[in-house]
Scaffold this motif. Structure first.
Motif: not given
Ligand SMILES: Nc1ncnc2c1ncn2[C@@H]1O[C@H](COP(=O)(O)OP(=O)(O)OP(=O)(O)O)[C@@H](O)[C@H]1O
Ligand SMILES: [Mg+2]
Length: 364
Positions: A225, A232, A254, A258
């Protein structure tokens, strides 16, 4: 388009491999010390990616690393072709040496497939070809430090005589050649190295690849991130709570969070909730197909374990699961890596998203 820092399809390139620092160092040290090693772990835990990274490190250190992918290898001829693929996929300098030793072993490097599918009168005996290939590899190891990586090694168990042939050639050279075998069919793979009747019995040290730790997930997600200008928040711990550190599923979660987080923004609770909904709908079809490919008792066991019950308890009664079939189904699911047992922990589904899907759609 921005590229996601969380690739989750197939094996990664060496430079994309995150975390696993100790395991990478351990494997590199073992291979360098010529300790024959077998890397075991469930599907999509990152075995291939990890070994690509180790191979790149060893290659950068000056060794020659050859990679053989034995996925679903069907026959001795098929094995000869896989070996040929691995032997032709090398840099020019080693390639030249290898071609030289191949000629000595009466081999047509790069042409094995052609030779083995040519007119039957001229077709060589596949075992003789494999014999020549192994001889050439041993010859090569005398000229430069050599590491051989066999991925999906468990597939070889179904090719009559192949493990024996490999062992016969390699066993006198364990000190000179770095050898790694990786595979994901837990019982098959374990059996190849621990069953007294198998050629590779007691021939390798076994290393198990574990899920990511909570700290690894934290590190991977946070840096991914940050690198792309996002924050994050508490997402790493939410991912770990859902996936238990399953490497591919953690990356998949993830990635979705994202995607739903704009550059410069923080991932929040609503972002997480949207990500879970999206991933659930993405994977549902595949999970449903996989689930329906299991037999009845296996489906019952998966449902009960996903919901945290006992396969010999009241949930089993409700699903009409007799204890004999429950035991049998459990063992088969463990053998094929669909279920796993952490040290001292309860039985669980290897795929946390299948467990999640079952809890949502078919609670037991
Ligand atoms: N060290 C890692 N860093 C980042 N992602 C990882 C790592 N290990 C595994 N993954 C994730 O898991 C996915 C699968 O990795 P890989 O194909 O190497 O697993 P595998 O164990 O070889 O699987 P299979 O049994 O299907 O061959 C990758 O695409 C990636 O998303
Ligand atoms: Mg793999």
């Amino acid at each position: 388009m921005e590229v996601s820092p969380f690739p989750f399809f197939g094996p990664l390139r060496a430079d994309q491999v995150e975390g696993r620092h100790e395991l990478i160092a351990d494997l590199t040290a073992r291979i360098s010390a010529r300790r024959v090693t077998a890397l075991l772990g469930p599907r999509r835990y990152g075995k291939t990616s990890l070994l690509r990274r180790v191979a790149a490190d060893l290659g950068a250190g000056g060794g020659t690393v050859l990679w053989f992918d034995l996925y679903e290898v069907q026959s001795m001829a098929d094995l000869a072709i896989r070996l040929d693929d691995g032997m032709t996929d090398v840099g020019s300098e080693v390639g030249a040496t290898l071609r030289k030793v191949a000629i000595g072993a009466n081999l047509n490097l790069g042409l094995v497939r052609l030779n083995l599918t040519g007119p039957s009168a001229q077709r060589p005996d596949p075992s003789a070809v494999v014999h020549g290939q192994l001889q050439a590899l041993i010859e090569l190891s005398k000229r430069s430090p050599l590491v051989l990586i066999f991925d999906e090694f468990s597939s070889l168990a179904s090719v009559d005589g192949a493990p024996g042939l490999l062992r016969t050639h390699l066993q006198n050279h364990y000190q000179e050649i770095g050898l790694v075998f990786a595979g994901s069919e837990p019982s098959m793979m374990l059996g190849m190295f621990t069953d007294q009747n198998q050629p590779f019995y007691s021939q390798a040290e076994l290393i198990h690849i574990e899920p990511f730790s909570a700290m690894e997930v934290e590190e991977i997600v946070t840096t991914g991130f940050e690198r792309t200008g996002r924050r994050s928040g508490d997402i790493p711990s939410r991912i770990f709570a859902l996936t238990g550190g399953h490497p591919q599923r953690s990356m998949q979660m993830a990635d979705m969070v994202w995607r739903l987080t704009e550059p410069g923004e923080d991932a929040t609770t609503p972002t997480w909730e949207r990500a879970v909904t999206s991933v659930r709908s993405e994977v549902a079809g595949g999970l449903e197909r996989l689930f329906s490919s299991f037999r009845g008792p296996e489906r019952a066991v998966l449902r009960i374990v996903a919901s945290g019950g006992s396969i010999f308890g009241s949930a089993a009664v409700l699903l009409d699961l007799a204890s004999g079939s429950a035991q049998h189904a459990r063992d088969s699911l463990l053998d094929h890596g669909h279920l796993r047992k952490r040290d001292g922990g309860p039985l669980e589904l290897t795929d946390p998203l299948m467990a999640d899907w079952l809890r949502e759609t078919l609670p037991a």
